[in-house]
Design a protein around this motif. Sequence first.
Motif, PDB file in Angstrom:
ATOM      1  N   HIS A  56      10.639   2.272   2.350  1.00 61.22           N
ATOM      2  CA  HIS A  56       9.291   1.707   2.422  1.00 61.22           C
ATOM      3  C   HIS A  56       8.256   2.765   2.030  1.00 61.22           C
ATOM      4  O   HIS A  56       7.398   2.539   1.165  1.00 61.22           O
ATOM      5  CB  HIS A  56       9.072   1.219   3.858  1.00 61.22           C
ATOM      6  CG  HIS A  56       7.895   0.363   4.068  1.00 61.22           C
ATOM      7  ND1 HIS A  56       7.935  -0.803   4.805  1.00 61.22           N
ATOM      8  CD2 HIS A  56       6.595   0.472   3.674  1.00 61.22           C
ATOM      9  CE1 HIS A  56       6.747  -1.360   4.845  1.00 61.22           C
ATOM     10  NE2 HIS A  56       5.909  -0.598   4.165  1.00 61.22           N
ATOM     11  N   ALA A  57       8.363   3.928   2.653  1.00 59.85           N
ATOM     12  CA  ALA A  57       7.409   4.999   2.377  1.00 59.85           C
ATOM     13  C   ALA A  57       7.538   5.492   0.937  1.00 59.85           C
ATOM     14  O   ALA A  57       6.531   5.807   0.285  1.00 59.85           O
ATOM     15  CB  ALA A  57       7.636   6.146   3.360  1.00 59.85           C
ATOM     16  N   ARG A  58       8.766   5.533   0.419  1.00 55.61           N
ATOM     17  CA  ARG A  58       8.973   6.026  -0.935  1.00 55.61           C
ATOM     18  C   ARG A  58       8.376   5.082  -1.975  1.00 55.61           C
ATOM     19  O   ARG A  58       7.737   5.527  -2.947  1.00 55.61           O
ATOM     20  CB  ARG A  58      10.473   6.209  -1.206  1.00 55.61           C
ATOM     21  CG  ARG A  58      10.782   6.832  -2.568  1.00 55.61           C
ATOM     22  CD  ARG A  58      12.262   7.045  -2.771  1.00 55.61           C
ATOM     23  NE  ARG A  58      12.972   5.799  -2.982  1.00 55.61           N
ATOM     24  CZ  ARG A  58      13.106   5.185  -4.167  1.00 55.61           C
ATOM     25  NH1 ARG A  58      12.542   5.717  -5.246  1.00 55.61           N
ATOM     26  NH2 ARG A  58      13.792   4.086  -4.282  1.00 55.61           N
ATOM     27  N   VAL A  59       8.549   3.768  -1.796  1.00 48.33           N
ATOM     28  CA  VAL A  59       8.000   2.820  -2.765  1.00 48.33           C
ATOM     29  C   VAL A  59       6.469   2.853  -2.744  1.00 48.33           C
ATOM     30  O   VAL A  59       5.824   2.770  -3.795  1.00 48.33           O
ATOM     31  CB  VAL A  59       8.537   1.400  -2.505  1.00 48.33           C
ATOM     32  CG1 VAL A  59       7.850   0.396  -3.433  1.00 48.33           C
ATOM     33  CG2 VAL A  59      10.046   1.355  -2.729  1.00 48.33           C
ATOM     34  N   ILE A  60       5.886   2.992  -1.568  1.00 53.13           N
ATOM     35  CA  ILE A  60       4.426   3.131  -1.492  1.00 53.13           C
ATOM     36  C   ILE A  60       3.981   4.377  -2.255  1.00 53.13           C
ATOM     37  O   ILE A  60       3.045   4.324  -3.077  1.00 53.13           O
ATOM     38  CB  ILE A  60       3.962   3.196  -0.022  1.00 53.13           C
ATOM     39  CG1 ILE A  60       4.094   1.814   0.630  1.00 53.13           C
ATOM     40  CG2 ILE A  60       2.515   3.702   0.070  1.00 53.13           C
ATOM     41  CD1 ILE A  60       3.867   1.820   2.126  1.00 53.13           C
ATOM     42  N   LYS A  61       4.658   5.493  -2.023  1.00 50.04           N
ATOM     43  CA  LYS A  61       4.296   6.748  -2.684  1.00 50.04           C
ATOM     44  C   LYS A  61       4.458   6.626  -4.212  1.00 50.04           C
ATOM     45  O   LYS A  61       3.588   7.057  -4.977  1.00 50.04           O
ATOM     46  CB  LYS A  61       5.155   7.893  -2.156  1.00 50.04           C
ATOM     47  CG  LYS A  61       4.758   9.277  -2.650  1.00 50.04           C
ATOM     48  CD  LYS A  61       5.545  10.351  -1.908  1.00 50.04           C
ATOM     49  CE  LYS A  61       5.036  11.743  -2.251  1.00 50.04           C
ATOM     50  NZ  LYS A  61       5.294  12.116  -3.655  1.00 50.04           N
TER      51      LYS A  61
END
Length: 292
Positions: A56-61
């Motif tokens: 989740h955090a990686r796709v946002i970044k």
Amino acid sequence: MFQGSMVALVTPMLDDGTVDDAALAELIEFHVEAGTDAIVAVGTTGESATLTVPEHARVIKQTIELVNKRIPVIAGTGANSTFEAIELTSRAREAGADACLLVTPYYNKPTQEGLFQHFKAIAEAVDIPQILYNVPGRTAVDMQPATTARLSALSNIIGIKEAHGTVERIRQLIDACVDDFMVVTGDDATAMESMLAGAHGDISVTANVVPREMHLMCKAAIAGDRATAESIEARIGDLHRDLFHESNPIPVKWALHAMGRIGSGIRLPLTPLASEYHEVLTLALKKAGALS
């Protein structure tokens, strides 16, 4: 202030369910070039419920980096655990998101006071503009306008995505909340009328497949130009219905695959669109100009 057509972006996946980074980059260029006014990364349409917290955090970044400040990025960071929502919101802030979108906690069915305390805790924990998200059809809880009005007084809660599905709810929120509070719709079927009634925009599923048309329709409706908005709706309006024959994002991911924009990957417990809906959705895509 965010306004206009804000796409609730799908998370493209390979056949094995892993995130397709190359397709994500291409989708973002598609939206920037088409005039999409903002991108919502890893909201519920982005299958946030089945991505791990690191994914989740990686796709946002990745989305923030790929957009590279050309349009705003709103990070979906809601959860039914207040602590998890704070963690995701903190990570989005660190990654450089312009705002966060926080869905009402699903399944555990908090009271109105519980909703207030949940969102208040996140607002106090993370210094980033935050947009509430009410979608009772998916969460089994309906945040009432009085609760939203209380939250609108908190300085970094700047708006709400309201997917109750009625223009009357939009009007109630505009009347109840503080003057500079942003009310956007999350229901494509009533989006045009909601914006003509004063909503600031639409966080849209339909915008995934017809981004330019949704941008132009939202622009016209916000300006009060009913004739132009209705002329665009006449071409794309069937999509608002046909992209929801099965649970979102099943139909919209199938549509984007049919358009050659993404692969066919989707994560269990969601499954590919049933064949009985292929023809009707294909016809809606052709009518809207998304397929030849």
